[in-house]
Design a protein around this motif. Structure first.
Motif, PDB file in Angstrom:
ATOM      1  N   MET A 320      42.350  44.865  43.615  1.00 38.15           N
ATOM      2  CA  MET A 320      41.600  44.774  44.859  1.00 38.15           C
ATOM      3  C   MET A 320      40.671  45.959  45.060  1.00 38.15           C
ATOM      4  O   MET A 320      39.528  45.819  45.445  1.00 38.15           O
ATOM      5  N   MET A 321      41.197  47.140  44.808  1.00 39.09           N
ATOM      6  CA  MET A 321      40.466  48.360  45.116  1.00 39.09           C
ATOM      7  C   MET A 321      39.544  48.771  43.973  1.00 39.09           C
ATOM      8  O   MET A 321      38.382  49.082  44.179  1.00 39.09           O
ATOM      9  N   ARG A 324      36.221  47.196  43.414  1.00 36.95           N
ATOM     10  CA  ARG A 324      35.136  47.560  44.329  1.00 36.95           C
ATOM     11  C   ARG A 324      34.283  48.668  43.733  1.00 36.95           C
ATOM     12  O   ARG A 324      33.184  48.928  44.218  1.00 36.95           O
ATOM     13  N   VAL A 375      30.324  38.481  45.682  1.00 32.66           N
ATOM     14  CA  VAL A 375      31.338  37.439  45.844  1.00 32.66           C
ATOM     15  C   VAL A 375      32.709  37.996  45.466  1.00 32.66           C
ATOM     16  O   VAL A 375      33.583  37.279  44.986  1.00 32.66           O
ATOM     17  N   SER A 376      32.895  39.296  45.706  1.00 29.68           N
ATOM     18  CA  SER A 376      34.113  39.946  45.212  1.00 29.68           C
ATOM     19  C   SER A 376      35.378  39.365  45.827  1.00 29.68           C
ATOM     20  O   SER A 376      36.429  39.354  45.196  1.00 29.68           O
ATOM     21  N   ASN A 377      35.303  38.860  47.058  1.00 32.86           N
ATOM     22  CA  ASN A 377      36.520  38.264  47.638  1.00 32.86           C
ATOM     23  C   ASN A 377      36.975  37.065  46.816  1.00 32.86           C
ATOM     24  O   ASN A 377      38.165  36.895  46.556  1.00 32.86           O
ATOM     25  N   THR A 378      36.016  36.246  46.438  1.00 34.30           N
ATOM     26  CA  THR A 378      36.333  35.072  45.630  1.00 34.30           C
ATOM     27  C   THR A 378      36.957  35.509  44.302  1.00 34.30           C
ATOM     28  O   THR A 378      37.979  34.980  43.875  1.00 34.30           O
ATOM     29  N   ILE A 379      36.327  36.493  43.684  1.00 36.37           N
ATOM     30  CA  ILE A 379      36.809  36.954  42.381  1.00 36.37           C
ATOM     31  C   ILE A 379      38.204  37.549  42.514  1.00 36.37           C
ATOM     32  O   ILE A 379      39.126  37.195  41.774  1.00 36.37           O
ATOM     33  N   ILE A 380      38.364  38.447  43.476  1.00 32.75           N
ATOM     34  CA  ILE A 380      39.651  39.149  43.587  1.00 32.75           C
ATOM     35  C   ILE A 380      40.771  38.192  43.967  1.00 32.75           C
ATOM     36  O   ILE A 380      41.870  38.261  43.417  1.00 32.75           O
ATOM     37  N   SER A 381      40.489  37.256  44.880  1.00 31.30           N
ATOM     38  CA  SER A 381      41.580  36.345  45.262  1.00 31.30           C
ATOM     39  C   SER A 381      41.947  35.426  44.095  1.00 31.30           C
ATOM     40  O   SER A 381      43.108  35.074  43.918  1.00 31.30           O
ATOM     41  N   ASP A 382      40.972  35.086  43.266  1.00 28.72           N
ATOM     42  CA  ASP A 382      41.286  34.338  42.040  1.00 28.72           C
ATOM     43  C   ASP A 382      42.220  35.155  41.154  1.00 28.72           C
ATOM     44  O   ASP A 382      43.227  34.656  40.656  1.00 28.72           O
ATOM     45  N   LEU A 384      44.151  37.639  41.964  1.00 26.25           N
ATOM     46  CA  LEU A 384      45.467  37.848  42.573  1.00 26.25           C
ATOM     47  C   LEU A 384      46.360  36.629  42.342  1.00 26.25           C
ATOM     48  O   LEU A 384      47.556  36.760  42.101  1.00 26.25           O
ATOM     49  N   LEU A 385      45.738  35.451  42.406  1.00 25.02           N
ATOM     50  CA  LEU A 385      46.502  34.225  42.187  1.00 25.02           C
ATOM     51  C   LEU A 385      47.014  34.178  40.745  1.00 25.02           C
ATOM     52  O   LEU A 385      48.173  33.841  40.487  1.00 25.02           O
TER      53      LEU A 385
END
Lengths: 396, 602
Positions: A320-321, A324, A375-382, A384-385
């Motif tokens: 996550m961090m 960035r 689009v980092s939220n999309t990437i990171i949540s992918d 994390l999953l």
């Protein structure tokens, strides 16, 4: 000898939240107070100093290498108060002589007296909230200053020998077009700040802006994306390196304090609504000045949140961090630190690379491209999953 | 066994929210059937869902021992019935188990559609109907007018109806006295061949099915061999007894006139259908009690686990629910889009909602449900007749000779100032006006015939909002009628998503197709490429929207190191992804399916 001892010490950042402003900006959802009645400067000062004195003994093996006064508007709170707090920090903690000591300021409260005093106290970095160069927009947002005041503030800051100046800018503001944003950037570049932060306006729930957003002509996601990419390109051509999603700097002028947040460094926060990551735990202080003062003076609790961070969670935070930052993630140290396999993530990163969202460096590290940052939220949540579904590495 | 003259079997009927379950609570208290400390609201509605929504879903019976003013002790069997139109058949069977019905009418609202519908059900079953005026302590109460309304509209004497407040326990005693006085004692010959009416059954994991019966003729005892006359199933009785508010009390025998339960190691509630007659193998009754019919689901919908891996869990949950609810049906269905799931049949939309909610709550499942549809009757060119309950089975239009859809007779009741609104609504839902009756100077009842399909979605909500909550509704099936039907397909990125297909009236296809495309556009997150959303009939595209490619999804600032907040946001986004289904290359969140179901909300 003293230096040798210090070498083995753990670096620590200190964050002081100063919850006072002259006026509240329309978009702001940080904790700050504006009314005379609520602005208990003395009570706040005493509580923070007590809090710092009490916390000092908890960190005997640490050396403070960054101190950051954020807010709110620390410059509005005033030089004497900030100086007193910094003195308390120095008394209670081992502060490195080369520490980065930053305060946030608004152009309207930057005075010669304030700068002189703070420079002499050892402050060496200023983060100035300029936001944009259009006075109508500034007024609309509820900012208590004009662009000209910002230009004058920069001059004063330079006059008082602050060699590390950061400015905050915002894009996606009401009625702001792509060319307006470019003009803001070009104007601000003339001020030659060492560091620039560019934030896309985000309409947060509970802010005045949220309630009347339909009346403002706000940029849509696509325009915001174009503005962001414009900033990345333009700042790069002026020699600013992008080292984090929203942060750009001249060589050697990264915000050492903010970088701690992205790289898993330890930090302690003081003042209402300040957050800490210390000794394996994350905690946050209540978002209420009176409760804070009360809690400190009676020895009660002032925390609103406290959690030990499980190793598995740290592994998530790592992705996550770090993603960035422009240095990104390192498969080897990821596996070593978190004992999880990187291969499934590598596969996903490859796919992101094909979309132009990620890049791999020659030494195997992965980082996002500007398009990827967007689009980092999309990437990171992918990621994390995927991470959630991996099993720990077995012992060889 | 209790003497016949000391038994009173009755139920309470009312329009929704007129205070049926609250009155039941008070009656229990008045008879000291339960300790105060064990008392809770709506005690007969033991499902959480019933309590929350303030509705009765399952029938429940309880025996009260009441010491009447005449010095005698009576066994009062109170049979609580569900109040919603979806459960009309269950209500009718519960009523058939009684001799009388207490009709609760709200003192301010007066007679409403279900007051009428339920009263007719009760009088059809030959019951003595005893009105009670409830909520008389409300400021808006108008007991005299409501009594006159009852006499005018329902034509039953109401002059002496007790005026009570169930909520505040006013005049409850008079209700019980009225029951003793006015409900006829049951009749029956305890030596005749056994005829016991099943009005409910429930699965218990220790005893098997507990069958709730009203013995009409004869006597039933433990050890007897009994037979269910409709299903033919035979069992040996393990235990009989009566129902107390807090449990079952075994007795030696149940005789004619009594209400009680039978256990007989029955494995399956499907063998003990509501309305069936229990008799003995040795000395069987000549014929079954009248009124039995097998309930048919009216509404079908696909039910899928949001997380495909949970398919087995869903199957087990449905099996367990089915044990207690013979009116629900399910069979395996597989969709290209959603994988394995079930085609479930329900009595109506409320029933469907209840089942879905119980699956989600009691079994902790996340579900995706497809648009509900009625059962269409299709006659093909070759003369073959198909009952289509699933859009996937809808034949090619070229093969269809005749398409028919089920119609219902709807009665709508409201103050007359809303007649215009109701007419607009009914007409927009293809309602065919039949007649309009003034119930009194102010209230009107309208009758329409309309396709069932038009009322299963949101008709009730629409009616309520157009009549400021005063409108009420009742309907019954009247058969199939020819209709012009089409199957609408939805395409994402050029591929048909079979789970989004549905059958509808041809003239509604265009507006609905446009709305669906809009809703999907709102609810499907932007991906890294552009996604066309299209609606098609046959091969012809009739609506289109485009979801633009994703360009921005980022959290800019992380102030003062508040990482927890950011983390929560990303965690939430991650969890959301688990609820997405990928169709070809497009990820669709389960909310998108929900949104498609709720098209008419705006």
């Amino acid at each position: 000898m003293a230096l040798l001892q210090r070498k083995n010490k753990i670096p620590l950042g200190i964050y002081i939240h100063v919850p006072f402003c002259r006026s509240k900006c329309q978009y702001c959802d940080f904790y700050s107070l504006t009314s005379k009645k609520e602005c208990d400067f003395d009570g706040y000062l005493e509580a923070v100093c007590t809090h710092i004195r009490e916390a000092g003994p908890q960190a005997p093996d640490h050396i403070v290498d960054t101190v950051y006064f954020g807010g709110g508007t620390p410059s509005f709170f005033g030089a004497d108060g900030m100086a007193a707090i910094l003195t308390a920090v120095r008394k209670s903690f081992d502060v490195s002589p080369t520490a980065e000591i930053t305060f946030e300021a608004n152009p309207d409260s930057v005075t010669d007296r304030l700068l002189r005093r703070l420079r002499s106290e050892g402050f060496n970095r200023v983060s100035l909230g300029i936001q944009c160069d259009n006075d109508d927009t500034l007024k609309q947002l509820g900012r208590p200053h004009t662009y000209e005041q910002a230009v004058q503030a920069v001059k004063k800051i330079r006059k008082h020998r602050f060699r590390n100046l950061s400015v905050d800018l915002m894009f996606g503001l009401p009625s702001q077009r792509l060319q307006d944003w470019e003009k803001t950037l070009r104007n601000v570049l003339r001020l030659k700040p060492e560091h620039i932060s560019c934030y896309g306006l985000k309409v947060e729930e509970g802010t005045p802006l949220y309630d009347c957003q339909e009346f403002y002509n706000l940029a849509d996601d696509d325009t915001q994306a174009d503005m962001y990419l414009l900033a990345v390109r333009l700042l790069k051509s002026f020699g600013y390196r992008q080292y984090e999603i929203s942060n750009f700097c001249r060589k050697g002028h990264v915000s050492r304090h903010n970088l701690k947040y992205w790289t898993g460094g330890e930090y302690l926060g003081f003042g209402p609504d300040a957050s800490s990551d210390f000794g394996g735990c994350r905690f946050a202080i209540v978002r209420d000045l009176r409760a804070y003062i009360e809690g400190i003076s009676t020895g009660g609790t002032v925390l609103r949140e406290y959690q030990e961070v499980a190793p598995r969670e740290r592994a998530g935070e790592y992705l996550m961090m770090r993603l960035r930052t422009s240095s990104g993630i390192d498969p080897q140290s990821y596996e070593k630190q978190h004992l999880l396999p990187f291969a499934p993530l590598e596969k996903a990163m490859q796919a992101f690379k094909e979309r132009g969202w990620a890049e791999k460096t020659y030494d195997g590290r992965w980082h996002l491209t500007p398009e990827g940052f967007l689009v980092s939220n999309t990437i990171i949540s992918d990621l994390l999953l995927i991470q959630e579904r991996t099993k720990p590495l077995g012992k060889r | 066994m209790t003497e016949l003259s000391k038994i009173r079997n009755f139920s309470i009927i009312a329009h929704i929210d007129h205070g049926k379950s609250t009155l039941a609570d008070r009656l229990l208290e008045e008879c000291n059937a339960i300790d105060r400390r064990e008392m809770e609201d709506q005690i007969l509605d033991s499902m959480d869902l019933e309590r929350e929504r303030g509705i009765t879903i399952k029938a429940r019976a309880v025996q009260l021992n009441y010491h009447a003013d005449d010095g005698e002790t009576y066994a009062l069997n109170l049979i609580d019935t569900p109040g919603h139109v979806d459960f009309n058949y269950e209500v009718s069977r519960s009523l058939a188990a009684c001799e009388g019905a207490v009709l609760v009418v709200d003192a301010s609202q007066g007679v409403e559609a279900q007051t009428l519908a339920n009263t007719f059900l009760a009088t059809d079953a030959g019951l003595e109907v005893l009105p009670v005026i409830n909520k008389i302590d409300l400021p808006a109460a108008r007991p005299q007018e409501v009594k006159a309304e009852i006499e005018d509209i329902i034509c039953i004497p109401a002059e002496d109806a007790p005026e009570i407040s169930a909520k505040n326990g006013i005049n409850i005693h008079s209700v019980l006295e009225m029951v003793v006085r006015d409900v006829p004692a049951p009749k029956g010959d305890r030596n005749a061949p056994l005829q016991a009416l099943i009005f409910d059954s429930q699965y218990d994991s220790y005893r098997g099915v507990i069958v709730y019966v009203r013995v009409k003729e004869g006597t039933v005892k433990a050890g007897m061999d009994i037979k269910m006359m409709a299903t033919g199933a035979v069992y040996k009785v393990v235990e009989v007894g009566t129902m107390n508010p807090l449990g079952l009390t075994p007795t030696d025998a149940l005789g004619a006139g009594e209400v009680g339960y039978i256990t007989a190691s029955i494995k399956n509630v499907a063998d003990t259908r509501v309305g069936d007659t229990v008799t003995t193998v040795e000395n069987p009754a000549a014929e079954a009690l009248p009124g039995y019919r097998q309930v048919q689901p009216m509404v079908y919908s696909g039910v899928y686990p949001a997380d495909g891996a949970k398919y087995q869990d869903l199957r087990e949950a449905l099996e367990k629910l089915k044990l207690n609810d013979a009116s629900m049906s399910y069979e395996l269905e597989s969709s290209i889009a959603l994988g394995f799931g079930f085609r479930c049949g329900f009595l109506g939309l409320l029933h469907m909602e209840i089942i879905q909610e119980r699956l989600e709550r009691e079994y902790n499942l996340d579900l995706i449900t497809t648009a509900p549809n009625v059962v269409y009757r299709i006659t093909k060119n070759n003369g073959e007749v198909m009952m289509v309950d699933n859009p996937l089975d809808y034949p090619d239009p070229m093969e269809i000779q005749l398409a028919e859809e089920p119609f219902v007779k709807v009665s709508l009741m409201a103050p007359q100032e809303y007649v215009g609104n109701i007419m607009d609504l009914a007409t927009s839902r293809r309602g065919e006006f039949k007649d309009m009756v003034y119930l009194d100077a102010n209230r009107v009842e309208l009758h329409y015939e309309m396709p069932l399909n038009e009322i299963i979605y949101d008709f009730f909500d629409a009616l309520k909002s157009r009549t400021r909550g005063y409108g009420s509704l009742d309907y019954e099936l009247i058969g199939y009628r020819p209709s012009r039907l089409v199957k609408l397909d939805i395409l994402l990125n050029g591929d048909i998503v079979d789970a989004l297909s549905f059958i509808l009236f041809a003239d509604n296809a265009y507006p609905r197709a446009r709305k669906i495309c809009e809703k999907l556009k709102e609810n499907i997150p932007r991906a890294q490429f552009e996604i066309p959303v299209q609606a098609a009939i046959g091969g012809k595209i009739i609506a289109r929207e485009t979801i633009k490619a994703l360009r921005k999804d980022v959290l800019a600032k992380c102030y003062g190191g508040d990482i927890t907040r950011k983390k929560k946001l990303l965690e939430k986004q991650k969890e959301g992804k688990k609820r997405m289904r990928t169709f070809g290359t497009v990820a669709v969140p389960s909310e998108a399916f929900m949104a498609v179901l709720k098209l008419d909300e705006d």
